[in-house]
Motif scaffolding. Structure first.
Motif, PDB file in Angstrom:
ATOM      1  N   LEU A 138     -76.479  82.116  -8.199  1.00 46.35           N
ATOM      2  CA  LEU A 138     -77.378  81.040  -8.320  1.00 46.35           C
ATOM      3  C   LEU A 138     -76.684  79.785  -8.594  1.00 46.35           C
ATOM      4  CD1 LEU A 138     -80.560  82.908 -10.197  1.00 46.35           C
ATOM      5  CD2 LEU A 138     -80.355  82.453  -7.665  1.00 46.35           C
ATOM      6  N   LYS A 139     -75.671  79.706  -8.852  1.00 45.41           N
ATOM      7  CA  LYS A 139     -74.811  78.765  -9.260  1.00 45.41           C
ATOM      8  C   LYS A 139     -74.512  77.902  -7.726  1.00 45.41           C
ATOM      9  CE  LYS A 139     -72.934  80.769 -13.485  1.00 45.41           C
ATOM     10  NZ  LYS A 139     -71.641  81.182 -14.015  1.00 45.41           N
ATOM     11  N   ILE A 140     -74.426  78.675  -6.783  1.00 46.28           N
ATOM     12  CA  ILE A 140     -74.393  77.750  -5.470  1.00 46.28           C
ATOM     13  C   ILE A 140     -75.567  77.063  -4.972  1.00 46.28           C
ATOM     14  CG2 ILE A 140     -73.805  78.343  -3.146  1.00 46.28           C
ATOM     15  CD1 ILE A 140     -72.546  80.904  -3.984  1.00 46.28           C
ATOM     16  N   LYS A 141     -75.543  75.766  -4.989  1.00 46.44           N
ATOM     17  CA  LYS A 141     -76.765  75.090  -4.813  1.00 46.44           C
ATOM     18  C   LYS A 141     -77.434  75.366  -3.682  1.00 46.44           C
ATOM     19  CE  LYS A 141     -78.179  70.086  -4.675  1.00 46.44           C
ATOM     20  NZ  LYS A 141     -77.681  68.868  -4.489  1.00 46.44           N
ATOM     21  N   GLU A 142     -76.653  75.534  -2.484  1.00 43.85           N
ATOM     22  CA  GLU A 142     -77.395  75.782  -1.182  1.00 43.85           C
ATOM     23  C   GLU A 142     -78.197  77.279  -1.183  1.00 43.85           C
ATOM     24  OE1 GLU A 142     -75.397  73.216   2.242  1.00 43.85           O
ATOM     25  OE2 GLU A 142     -74.668  75.095   2.059  1.00 43.85           O
ATOM     26  N   PHE A 143     -77.608  78.087  -1.905  1.00 45.05           N
ATOM     27  CA  PHE A 143     -78.189  79.268  -2.038  1.00 45.05           C
ATOM     28  C   PHE A 143     -79.670  79.404  -2.949  1.00 45.05           C
ATOM     29  CE2 PHE A 143     -78.629  83.621  -4.073  1.00 45.05           C
ATOM     30  CZ  PHE A 143     -79.048  84.305  -3.269  1.00 45.05           C
ATOM     31  N   GLU A 156     -69.658  87.349  -3.585  1.00 43.03           N
ATOM     32  CA  GLU A 156     -71.160  87.248  -4.502  1.00 43.03           C
ATOM     33  C   GLU A 156     -72.195  87.785  -3.458  1.00 43.03           C
ATOM     34  OE1 GLU A 156     -71.518  85.959  -7.090  1.00 43.03           O
ATOM     35  OE2 GLU A 156     -69.509  85.182  -7.675  1.00 43.03           O
ATOM     36  N   LYS A 157     -71.775  88.476  -2.428  1.00 41.62           N
ATOM     37  CA  LYS A 157     -73.040  89.056  -1.539  1.00 41.62           C
ATOM     38  C   LYS A 157     -73.751  89.916  -2.194  1.00 41.62           C
ATOM     39  CE  LYS A 157     -70.912  87.218   2.752  1.00 41.62           C
ATOM     40  NZ  LYS A 157     -70.055  87.500   3.907  1.00 41.62           N
ATOM     41  N   PRO A 158     -73.081  91.028  -2.799  1.00 36.47           N
ATOM     42  CA  PRO A 158     -73.918  92.113  -3.452  1.00 36.47           C
ATOM     43  C   PRO A 158     -74.911  91.409  -4.511  1.00 36.47           C
ATOM     44  CG  PRO A 158     -71.794  92.842  -3.549  1.00 36.47           C
ATOM     45  CD  PRO A 158     -71.705  91.384  -3.179  1.00 36.47           C
ATOM     46  N   ASN A 159     -74.370  90.415  -5.282  1.00 38.23           N
ATOM     47  CA  ASN A 159     -75.508  89.861  -6.208  1.00 38.23           C
ATOM     48  C   ASN A 159     -76.566  89.040  -5.662  1.00 38.23           C
ATOM     49  OD1 ASN A 159     -75.964  87.073  -8.193  1.00 38.23           O
ATOM     50  ND2 ASN A 159     -75.900  88.781  -9.210  1.00 38.23           N
ATOM     51  N   ALA A 160     -76.075  88.130  -4.521  1.00 40.51           N
ATOM     52  CA  ALA A 160     -77.100  87.398  -3.433  1.00 40.51           C
ATOM     53  C   ALA A 160     -77.839  88.384  -2.871  1.00 40.51           C
ATOM     54  CB  ALA A 160     -76.307  86.665  -2.461  1.00 40.51           C
ATOM     55  N   GLN A 173     -74.611  93.180   4.483  1.00 38.29           N
ATOM     56  CA  GLN A 173     -74.019  91.987   4.232  1.00 38.29           C
ATOM     57  C   GLN A 173     -72.466  92.450   4.240  1.00 38.29           C
ATOM     58  OE1 GLN A 173     -74.689  88.924   4.114  1.00 38.29           O
ATOM     59  NE2 GLN A 173     -76.657  89.037   4.286  1.00 38.29           N
ATOM     60  N   ILE A 174     -72.010  93.382   3.400  1.00 38.07           N
ATOM     61  CA  ILE A 174     -70.584  93.969   3.190  1.00 38.07           C
ATOM     62  C   ILE A 174     -69.990  94.347   4.408  1.00 38.07           C
ATOM     63  CG2 ILE A 174     -69.192  95.333   2.007  1.00 38.07           C
ATOM     64  CD1 ILE A 174     -70.389  93.104   0.446  1.00 38.07           C
ATOM     65  N   TYR A 175     -70.557  95.307   5.274  1.00 38.37           N
ATOM     66  CA  TYR A 175     -70.169  95.917   6.381  1.00 38.37           C
ATOM     67  C   TYR A 175     -70.054  95.219   7.678  1.00 38.37           C
ATOM     68  CZ  TYR A 175     -69.430  99.826   2.739  1.00 38.37           C
ATOM     69  OH  TYR A 175     -69.192 100.195   1.722  1.00 38.37           O
ATOM     70  N   ILE A 197     -73.622  81.133   3.626  1.00 43.81           N
ATOM     71  CA  ILE A 197     -73.944  80.304   2.138  1.00 43.81           C
ATOM     72  C   ILE A 197     -72.992  80.855   0.983  1.00 43.81           C
ATOM     73  CG2 ILE A 197     -75.462  79.705   0.610  1.00 43.81           C
ATOM     74  CD1 ILE A 197     -77.485  79.025   2.933  1.00 43.81           C
ATOM     75  N   VAL A 198     -73.001  82.414   1.053  1.00 42.56           N
ATOM     76  CA  VAL A 198     -72.560  82.816  -0.109  1.00 42.56           C
ATOM     77  C   VAL A 198     -71.079  83.667   0.205  1.00 42.56           C
ATOM     78  CG1 VAL A 198     -72.928  84.729  -1.687  1.00 42.56           C
ATOM     79  CG2 VAL A 198     -74.678  83.435  -0.852  1.00 42.56           C
ATOM     80  N   PRO A 199     -70.034  83.315  -0.547  1.00 40.40           N
ATOM     81  CA  PRO A 199     -68.893  84.039  -0.493  1.00 40.40           C
ATOM     82  C   PRO A 199     -68.926  85.534  -0.567  1.00 40.40           C
ATOM     83  CG  PRO A 199     -68.855  82.964  -2.436  1.00 40.40           C
ATOM     84  CD  PRO A 199     -70.213  82.518  -1.719  1.00 40.40           C
ATOM     85  N   ASN A 200     -67.910  86.364   0.136  1.00 42.49           N
ATOM     86  CA  ASN A 200     -68.165  87.507   0.183  1.00 42.49           C
ATOM     87  C   ASN A 200     -68.207  88.371  -1.319  1.00 42.49           C
ATOM     88  OD1 ASN A 200     -68.085  89.636   2.114  1.00 42.49           O
ATOM     89  ND2 ASN A 200     -66.288  90.486   1.211  1.00 42.49           N
TER      90      ASN A 200
END
Length: 417
Positions: free
Chosen positions: A10-15, A146-150, A342-344, A141-144
């Protein structure tokens, strides 16, 4: 071991804008579907007509899915999504006009019903492009790391809208009527468009731009069927939702079995979404990555048991309770499946893999609606729901016994290696 920050993505503005966009889309979408269900059953009093709503959306969604995935992978994601949302808003405006009391008085029930089905069909075409566009945009938008949290936050946002949308539709049907309720749908989608415009356009990462359509589609399908982790996750959820699609019959339970009216219908419709929302919010601080395979199998098993109890229940609050628990189980399933995807999934194949996902899982909601309407016509409403729950449990048993590698899947270990 460092404690994971539950608000890291959530610290990523675009997310954050992405989540607001998704909230607007799904809120409007879920409200509209409930309003259509209610109006169609009011007109026809036929459970099969509820199944036909799902069928009208799923035919174009499945038919266009792979082609849409190819188009999304070949184009800039935000631009694709902007076009989709404007199309969705246009359909909602037409639906709003169609549900005006004056229109219902002017045209026959048959004409109104067929027009509703036609607009649902057009919505299915647009949906085929929305699903891979949203999935692909999130991945950019989200780096790898952070993808589980996103994925947990994105799924939670979906559930928030799925909670508010049906409940709001149920209450506003009795309060302001179907037409005014449909106006709220239009407003919600417009808010989603505004949020989307706050996100910058993203580069196209596909190294094979201009690749022939059928070559591209073959690559996407081959990836899914060769990656057993992705395939098993999609297959398990597809059959569970297909056979456990009792939600499509809620207007019948609300009006004819439990006799609780539109307000009760709203509560029933929202109960599983509330359960799912709570689960997904917990998942942001307590990830489900460890022993993910076993957790997914147990979650779908619990979902099937809840569906059986719901079908047999004649008490409103018992029905609400088991629908809530089914949402808890489904929430676990959704978070784990979205994390797996998202991961695979490689960045350049997200559109096509998401489209295959929409065929396996997304469209199974509408196929499940048709299956529920069709089986209830053949064997009765209650027996059809119980049958669906039993078949869900059978699918879990078969998947668990035949796929030991998936049963032992541990996403956390894969992320650390």
């Amino acid at each position: 071991m460092t404690k994971k920050d539950p608000f890291s993505s959530l610290k990523i503005k675009e997310f954050r804008w992405f989540l607001l966009m998704r909230l607007g889309i799904v809120l409007g979408w879920s409200m509209q579907f409930v309003l259509i269900e209610w109006e169609v059953y009011r007109i026809t009093k036929d459970p099969l007509s509820l199944g036909l709503i799902g069928l009208m959306e799923v035919i174009p969604a499945i038919g266009m899915a792979l082609f849409a995935g190819h188009i999304v992978d070949q184009n800039e994601k935000k631009g694709m999504l902007v076009k989709c949302l404007f199309g969705l808003a246009f359909i909602s405006i037409l639906m709003c006009i169609l549900l005006k009391p004056e229109v219902a008085e002017t045209f026959s029930k048959s004409i109104v019903l067929n027009a509703i089905y036609a607009l649902v069909f057009l919505g299915g075409i647009i949906r085929a492009f929305i699903i891979p566009s949203v999935f692909s945009l999130l991945g950019l938008i989200v780096p790898n790391k952070e993808k589980p949290n996103a994925a947990a936050w994105s799924s939670s946002t979906w559930q928030v809208a799925a909670v508010i949308g049906p409940a709001l539709a149920g209450f506003t049907i009795g309060g302001i009527g179907v037409f005014a309720s449909m106006l709220l749908v239009v407003i919600s989608i417009i808010l989603g468009v505004f949020a989307l415009f706050q996100i910058e356009s993203k580069p196209i990462l596909n190294p094979k731009l201009g690749e022939p359509v059928f070559t591209s589609l073959k690559e996407g399908i081959t990836f899914v069927f060769q990656n057993k982790t992705v395939l098993n996750a999609l297959s398990l959820d597809m059959f569970a939702v297909l056979f456990g699609g009792a939600v499509a019959l809620l207007p019948i339970f609300a009006q004819d079995i439990l006799k609780v009216g539109s307000e009760g219908f709203g509560i029933l419709r929202a109960a599983p979404a509330i359960g799912g929302l709570i689960t997904m919010l917990i998942a942001t601080s307590m990830p489900l990555n460890t022993n993910a395979g076993k957790k997914l199998l147990l979650a779908v098993l619990a979902f099937g048991i809840c569906i059986i109890i719901f079908g047999l229940s004649t008490n409103f609050w018992v029905s609400v309770a088991v629908l809530f628990l089914s949402g808890v189980a489904d929430g676990i399933s959704v978070v784990i499946r979205q994390t797996i995807l998202q991961i695979y999934t490689p960045d350049h194949m997200r559109g096509r893999v998401s489209s295959v996902n929409s065929i396996f899982v997304g469209s199974s909601n509408e196929l499940g609606a048709f299956e529920s309407g069709f089986t209830s016509k053949l064997m009765g409403v209650v027996p059809s729901v119980v049958f669906g729950g039993i078949m869900t449990i059978v699918v879990v048993g078969v998947t668990g016994l035949t796929s030991p590698k998936f049963r032992n899947l541990d996403i956390q270990k894969d992320l650390e290696t």
